[in-house]
Design a protein around this motif. Structure first.
Motif, PDB file in Angstrom:
ATOM      1  N   GLU A   1       0.835  -1.193   0.000  1.00  0.00           N
ATOM      2  CA  GLU A   1       0.000   0.000   0.000  1.00  0.00           C
ATOM      3  C   GLU A   1       0.877   1.253   0.000  1.00  0.00           C
ATOM      4  OE1 GLU A   1      -3.678  -0.951   2.786  1.00  0.00           O
ATOM      5  OE2 GLU A   1      -1.779  -1.398   3.776  1.00  0.00           O
ATOM      6  N   LEU A   2       0.270   2.373  -0.401  1.00  0.00           N
ATOM      7  CA  LEU A   2       0.919   3.665  -0.230  1.00  0.00           C
ATOM      8  C   LEU A   2       0.505   4.164   1.152  1.00  0.00           C
ATOM      9  CD1 LEU A   2       0.192   5.232  -3.751  1.00  0.00           C
ATOM     10  CD2 LEU A   2       2.153   3.866  -3.023  1.00  0.00           C
ATOM     11  N   LYS A   3       1.415   4.015   2.107  1.00  0.00           N
ATOM     12  CA  LYS A   3       1.038   4.255   3.501  1.00  0.00           C
ATOM     13  C   LYS A   3       2.041   5.183   4.175  1.00  0.00           C
ATOM     14  CE  LYS A   3      -0.778   0.885   5.864  1.00  0.00           C
ATOM     15  NZ  LYS A   3      -0.974  -0.353   6.665  1.00  0.00           N
ATOM     16  N   LEU A   4       1.489   6.071   5.016  1.00  0.00           N
ATOM     17  CA  LEU A   4       2.296   6.991   5.811  1.00  0.00           C
ATOM     18  C   LEU A   4       2.128   6.663   7.293  1.00  0.00           C
ATOM     19  CD1 LEU A   4       1.322  10.344   4.034  1.00  0.00           C
ATOM     20  CD2 LEU A   4       3.377   8.983   3.642  1.00  0.00           C
ATOM     21  N   GLU A   5       3.202   6.842   8.044  1.00  0.00           N
ATOM     22  CA  GLU A   5       3.158   6.658   9.497  1.00  0.00           C
ATOM     23  C   GLU A   5       3.382   8.003  10.168  1.00  0.00           C
ATOM     24  OE1 GLU A   5       5.384   4.188  13.111  1.00  0.00           O
ATOM     25  OE2 GLU A   5       6.148   4.105  11.057  1.00  0.00           O
ATOM     26  N   ILE A   6       2.505   8.340  11.103  1.00  0.00           N
ATOM     27  CA  ILE A   6       2.597   9.612  11.825  1.00  0.00           C
ATOM     28  C   ILE A   6       2.834   9.307  13.290  1.00  0.00           C
ATOM     29  CG2 ILE A   6       1.339  11.676  12.560  1.00  0.00           C
ATOM     30  CD1 ILE A   6       0.485   9.944   9.304  1.00  0.00           C
ATOM     31  N   GLN A   7       3.904   9.857  13.838  1.00  0.00           N
ATOM     32  CA  GLN A   7       4.215   9.735  15.263  1.00  0.00           C
ATOM     33  C   GLN A   7       3.961  11.074  15.941  1.00  0.00           C
ATOM     34  OE1 GLN A   7       5.142   7.261  17.179  1.00  0.00           O
ATOM     35  NE2 GLN A   7       5.796   5.620  15.796  1.00  0.00           N
TER      36      GLN A   7
END
Length: 449
Positions: A279-285
């Protein structure tokens, strides 16, 4: 092995004979579990605790359950039932030591509350505390997803002005107030604008794949409008628009090209692409100052042609480079909301509670929102009472309905009956989920632990 007639004639046996036959054909040791579950609650607490461990030994001795790996699930539920037996014991009178008249320890008060609560009240409490998210939590997550969408869209317009894209928008359970337990994921739709005169959707049933949700997008009128007239002609494979090529271009334009450290400084939270995911996925912390958990955003290329919404979901379509997945999510959630609005029903609440239960129970985690939403929609076709007072009854009915679908291994899609939503499940998956739900028929409280 046939059923023991003594067990069938047992007072508790009638309710079990109504259940699907897949879960009725068990060894006699397993029927002893059922027999104990049907006893009236007139035994001494010590005896209940002893029985619980006897039941545990019976389960552990079953080769089938050992082979399926289910005994761990049952052990957890037996332990929880044992703890509940302790809570049901009469609270001993206080010692004659002097105490303040208003001294009521919180733990004792909690035990008293648990003893007097009905299942319907416990279900309501579970819905409030485990299924529903606070308005503030949802608002923060939505705003952060929209901020990131604005940044991505501005970058694409500046670096790829010739790429015909619609406005990115938030979609999915976070937008529709169907997310449960915690706000930890969102979906951003990226509409690919295709010329309706040059592209036509081909239904999955009409392709050699034969999968009713695997669709193809064919290039039309090549004799009059040769290749190159449409921006998306560069992603053709054998005359069809490739979902893989479209996703790869968007991935290179966004995931590999954006200045993520700069965006992190602008939004005051760490944003980075997830590498190695289909997938085209972003992780936000650092979504909030108090939370150290990650928030994920999926960027989903989408094509809308006529009444069909097609998405590039390679984690579903796999190695078929030219295949698009027909999403029915919007139709399902819209139908559910319309039904509740018409009769002030609790379908959405029932769905959210089921989702929370399945997410919190490892044995049921593979039952996702699509499975549960379709099960509730099917129930709505034959059940008319969705009033507030019927909430617990509908929840328990959904458990029984799911057992029936698992028995035959088929859960038909509400809008496409020829789609089996259980198609990806193995026999072990079905056995584990079915057994857990089967235990919950007589002890539904084990789902609310």
């Amino acid at each position: 092995m046939g059923l023991n007639l003594d067990l069938v004639n047992h007072p508790a046996g009638a309710q079990f004979m109504k259940l699907p036959k897949l879960f009725l054909i068990h060894r006699e040791s397993e029927w002893q579990l059922i027999e104990r579950a049907g006893r009236p609650p007139d035994e001494k607490p010590d005896k209940k605790m002893t029985d619980s461990w006897e039941e545990l030994s019976l389960v552990s001795a079953s080769p089938k359950l050992l082979h399926k790996g289910i005994e761990g699930v049952v052990m957890k539920q037996i332990a929880a039932a044992t703890k509940k037996a302790e809570l049901s014991q009469p609270i001993p009178l206080p010692s004659p030591e002097p105490q303040r008249c208003d001294a009521d320890p919180p733990q004792r008060r909690k035990r008293l509350d648990l003893c007097v609560m009905t299942f319907a009240e416990r279900l309501q409490q579970y819905n409030r505390t485990r299924a529903c998210l606070s308005a503030e939590e949802v608002s923060v997550a939505q705003q952060r997803a929209l901020d990131i969408a604005t940044e991505i869209q501005a970058f694409l317009h500046s670096k790829h002005p010739d790429m015909p894209l619609g406005d990115m928008m938030l979609a999915g359970s976070l937008l529709d107030d169907l997310q449960v337990v915690k706000a930890d994921h969102a979906c951003l739709i990226v509409p690919l604008q295709l010329e309706s005169s040059l592209w036509a959707p081909i239904a999955g049933e009409d392709t050699f794949l034969g999968h009713p949700q695997y669709c193809m997008v064919r290039r039309e009128n090549l004799e009059y409008f040769p290749r190159g007239r449409s921006y998306w002609d560069r992603h053709l494979l054998g005359g069809y628009l490739s979902s893989r090529l479209a996703s790869e271009q968007l991935g290179k334009a966004v995931m590999e090209s954006m200045n993520w450290p700069s965006l992190t400084g602008t939004l005051e939270c760490e944003v980075r692409p997830v590498l190695g995911s289909p997938e085209l996925k972003l992780e936000i912390q650092g979504l909030t100052q108090s939370s150290g958990e990650s928030f994920y955003i999926t960027v989903l290329p989408t094509v809308r042609l006529g009444e069909m919404t097609l998405t590039a979901q390679r984690e579903i379509t796999g190695s078929f480079d030219y295949v698009w997945y027909q999403s029915l999510y919007t139709s399902e959630t819209t139908r559910l909301a319309a039904l509740d609005k018409a009769d002030l029903g609790v379908r959405r609440r029932c769905l959210k509670t089921l989702k929370a239960v399945c997410r919190n129970c490892p044995a049921l985690r593979k039952l996702n929102g699509s499975h549960l939403c379709n099960a509730v929609l099917h129930m709505s076709e034959k059940e008319t009472d969705w009033s507030e007072s019927a909430f617990a009854d509908r929840f328990l009915q959904a458990i029984t309905e799911l057992i029936g679908y698992l028995e035959i291994g088929i859960l038909p899609s509400f809008f496409k009956p020829n789609v089996n939503l259980f198609q990806g499940f193995t026999e072990d998956d079905i056995d584990e989920m079915g057994f857990m739900l089967y235990c919950a028929v007589t002890e539904p409280e084990i789902l609310l632990i």
